[in-house]
Design a protein around this motif. Structure first.
Motif, PDB file in Angstrom:
ATOM      1  N   ALA A  35       0.816  -1.209   0.000  1.00  0.00           N
ATOM      2  CA  ALA A  35       0.000   0.000   0.000  1.00  0.00           C
ATOM      3  C   ALA A  35       0.853   1.265   0.000  1.00  0.00           C
ATOM      4  O   ALA A  35       0.424   2.317  -0.465  1.00  0.00           O
ATOM      5  CB  ALA A  35      -0.918  -0.010   1.214  1.00  0.00           C
ATOM      6  N   ALA A  49      -0.357   5.239   2.862  1.00  0.00           N
ATOM      7  CA  ALA A  49      -1.688   4.711   2.596  1.00  0.00           C
ATOM      8  C   ALA A  49      -2.571   4.811   3.837  1.00  0.00           C
ATOM      9  O   ALA A  49      -2.080   4.840   4.955  1.00  0.00           O
ATOM     10  CB  ALA A  49      -1.581   3.257   2.159  1.00  0.00           C
ATOM     11  N   ASP A  82      -7.184   1.214   3.146  1.00  0.00           N
ATOM     12  CA  ASP A  82      -6.538   0.641   1.964  1.00  0.00           C
ATOM     13  C   ASP A  82      -5.710  -0.583   2.359  1.00  0.00           C
ATOM     14  O   ASP A  82      -5.764  -1.619   1.698  1.00  0.00           O
ATOM     15  CB  ASP A  82      -5.630   1.668   1.279  1.00  0.00           C
ATOM     16  CG  ASP A  82      -6.454   2.785   0.669  1.00  0.00           C
ATOM     17  OD1 ASP A  82      -7.638   2.512   0.329  1.00  0.00           O
ATOM     18  OD2 ASP A  82      -5.927   3.907   0.533  1.00  0.00           O
TER      19      ASP A  82
END
Lengths: 313, 324
Positions: free
Chosen positions: A41, A45, A49
């Protein structure tokens, strides 16, 4: 036919080994530090997510479910998708495999070509110069770290003499340095084993019988000493090739050789646990296969082993 | 009588880090045509070294210090490697003690016997398949057509010994040296092997030097017996004479043990065989000899002829000339 039956039995008996290896690989990869989902990610992030990626990868499921999913997939021939490359793991391995195979074979061939004659001569003539050279080579091979040999060779042949490339795999010349590096390490062991094996057979009683028949020394040596001495040497060669086919991690990394070993290092650094799992499983398979091949060669050389192996199948 | 082998003043030593092992230390011995000469001795008396020397198979660290081994008048100790090789297996055959380790485990027995023909006649081994099968018949290996393809581990001990014997007789040698050929076998098999060797001797008129620690066995098959003790011969004579009237105290002791069952308690030989690195001075048997004299520890008795028999003892025909 006996051979086929034997092979079937051997493959069948490899299943427990394989299951054990799968479990071990699975646990090993799970206990490694670092969260793959967060890595994929990216550092900025959002938590959602990361959570989403975790679900995609199945990392949110209970650990035993993950294991069952993993084993089922492997049995179907699906090694998963690499997190880093997004491609099937099996493709990555097959893409790198030829490089590893060629490096392994060239290195082993160089090692055999030098170590076998050296070991044999030093056993037959213990006080000769060759014998002295053989001890030096086994000492260097057994006591020098690979990366150091690699660096020295790069320094001499690439930096000073500018004769050979030091990294990559763009031309046949690129294989020379990594192959020599690896072969030096293999040579040490192989020379030592060859030497001690030949010495042992030389003092055995059946050699006396061969001499008593009036056979020529040359025939006694080749037929009654060397062929018998080959048996332990084959074991070492098999182990060496098996080891190399799993990727020569350090050598491949130093010389940027695109084989399985450097793929494994990349995968570890990227926390690409799917790829790591796949490569280790591949190494296990290689070892199982090499062991079976070595046993078959054994049986070919030694009728006693042949009888035992065939009878069991 | 026609001499096949004549050993003169043979000394064979092993130079080891612990010292010099005087395995054979002054041996004189004749072997006549067609006879079975038994050499009896305890383990460590040097009899195996003697066997290897006769067969031309001595290897370092063994070293011939002095003496001659005349085979048909030719000193085999002075032959070149090639000359020796043409005698080994063709003129002189050897049978070893342990049939298991003296065969190569990775070749068929037929191949290993065929090698004798290959060595002396040349050509491919397969060419001699029929000869090998005939040899196997001669040494009474059952089903020889199939047995030639067997590997040593597929045969019994007795069978393996027959294979080794067939190798030794392949080229119909004039002399066969059998070094403890039956010691590793069961008693019943032993008898069969001894019988086989006897037949071979009669058929080929071969001389056999039969080396063993088993004096009883020699009494059965040998024409003459040489008794060896600590690297030297102490007595050589015809078998029945040695049995009837042993002259040397060591032979006396050995024979008295054999007579145990028929007569009374034997007198065991006290002590054990001396070290061949530091053998006792004078007569080597004197520390164990019941008839020991003071001079026995100073004078090394020579092997002397006493009425056709050879004895090395100061009590017998030695310098003081007394009887037994």
């Amino acid at each position: 036919m006996t051979l086929v039956r034997y092979l079937v039995r051997r493959v069948y008996h490899s299943i427990p080994t394989l299951v054990g290896a799968l479990l071990f690989i699975f646990i090993l990869v799970r206990v490694l530090p670092g969260d793959p989902a967060r890595l994929i990610a990216g550092p900025e992030a959002l938590e959602e997510d990361v959570q989403r990626i975790r679900e995609q990868l199945g990392l949110n499921k209970p650990i035993h479910t993950q294991f069952i999913d993993y084993v089922t997939a492997v049995l179907k021939g699906d090694f998963g998708r690499s997190i880093k490359f997004g491609t099937p793991v099996i493709n990555e391995i097959l893409f790198r495999l030829p490089y590893t195979i060629i490096l392994a074979l060239v290195a082993e061939a160089i090692a055999i070509a030098i170590a076998l004659p050296l070991g044999i001569i030093s056993a037959l003539r213990p006080k000769s110069k060759t014998s002295y050279i053989a001890s030096v080579i086994s000492l260097i091979g057994a006591s020098t770290p690979v990366f150091w040999i690699a660096l020295i060779l790069i320094y001499i042949f690439s930096v000073s003499l500018k004769l050979l490339p030091s990294s990559g795999a763009d031309s046949p010349r690129h294989i020379i340095l990594p192959a020599i590096t690896l072969s030096l390490v293999l040579m040490g062991n192989l020379t030592r084993i060859t030497r001690s094996s030949v010495i042992e057979v030389l003092s055995s009683n059946h050699v006396l019988t061969a001499l008593a028949k009036g056979l020529k020394d040359r025939i006694v040596i080749t037929r009654h000493v060397l062929k018998n001495a080959l048996i332990p040497i084959i074991t070492i060669m098999g182990l060496q090739v098996g080891n190399l086919l799993g990727g020569a991690v350090i050598t491949e990394t130093v010389f940027a050789w695109p084989g399985i070993g450097s793929l494994l290092i990349d995968a570890i650094f990227f926390r690409d646990y799917v790829l790591v799992q796949g490569i280790i499983l591949f190494m296990v398979l290689v070892f199982i296969i090499v062991n079976i091949v070595v046993d078959v060669i054994y049986a070919y050389v030694d009728p006693r082993i042949r009888d035992v192996l065939w009878r069991m199948s | 009588m026609e001499k096949v082998l004549e050993i003169l003043g043979l000394r064979v030593y092993y130079e080891l880090p612990q010292g010099t092992v005087k395995a054979v230390d002054g041996v004189d011995l004749d072997v006549f045509k067609g006879e079975i000469l038994g050499i009896a001795g305890e383990s460590g008396s040097g009899k195996s070294t003697l066997a290897l020397t006769i067969a031309g198979l001595l290897r370092p660290p063994a070293k011939v210090i002095s003496g001659k081994v005349l085979f048909r008048g030719i000193d085999i100790l002075r032959l070149s490697n090639d000359e020796l090789r043409s005698i080994r297996g063709r003129k002189i055959g050897i049978i070893f003690q342990d049939p298991v380790t003296y065969l190569n485990p990775i070749y068929t027995v037929g191949f290993q016997v065929g090698e004798v023909f290959e060595a002396h006649r040349g050509g491919k081994i397969l060419k001699y398949l029929n000869e090998v099968i005939n040899l196997f018949k001669a040494v009474k290996i059952g089903d020889p057509e199939r047995r030639v393809y067997s590997y040593p581990h597929q045969l019994s001990g007795g069978m393996k010994q027959r294979v080794l014997i067939s190798m030794a007789i392949a080229e119909k040698p004039e002399l066969i040296v059998a070094d403890e050929p039956t010691s590793a076998l069961d008693v019943t098999i032993q008898a069969e092997i001894v019988e086989l060797l006897n037949e071979i001797r009669k058929e080929l008129n071969t001389s056999i030097v039969f080396i063993t620690h088993d004096l009883a066995l020699l009494l059965e098959i040998a024409d003459r017996i040489a008794v060896m003790y600590a690297g030297k011969l102490v007595e050589v004579g015809k078998t029945y004479e040695i049995y009837k009237d042993p002259l040397h105290p060591y032979t006396k002791a050995l024979i008295s043990v054999l007579r145990y069952e028929r007569k009374r308690r034997p007198t065991p030989i006290k002590g054990s065989i001396p070290s061949l690195i530091n053998p006792p001075p004078g007569c080597r048997f004197h520390p164990r000899c019941p008839y020991v004299l003071p001079k026995c520890s100073q004078v090394d008795p020579k092997l002397v002829n006493v009425n056709g028999r050879y004895v090395s003892c100061l009590l017998v025909g030695g310098s003081d000339g007394g009887g037994s």
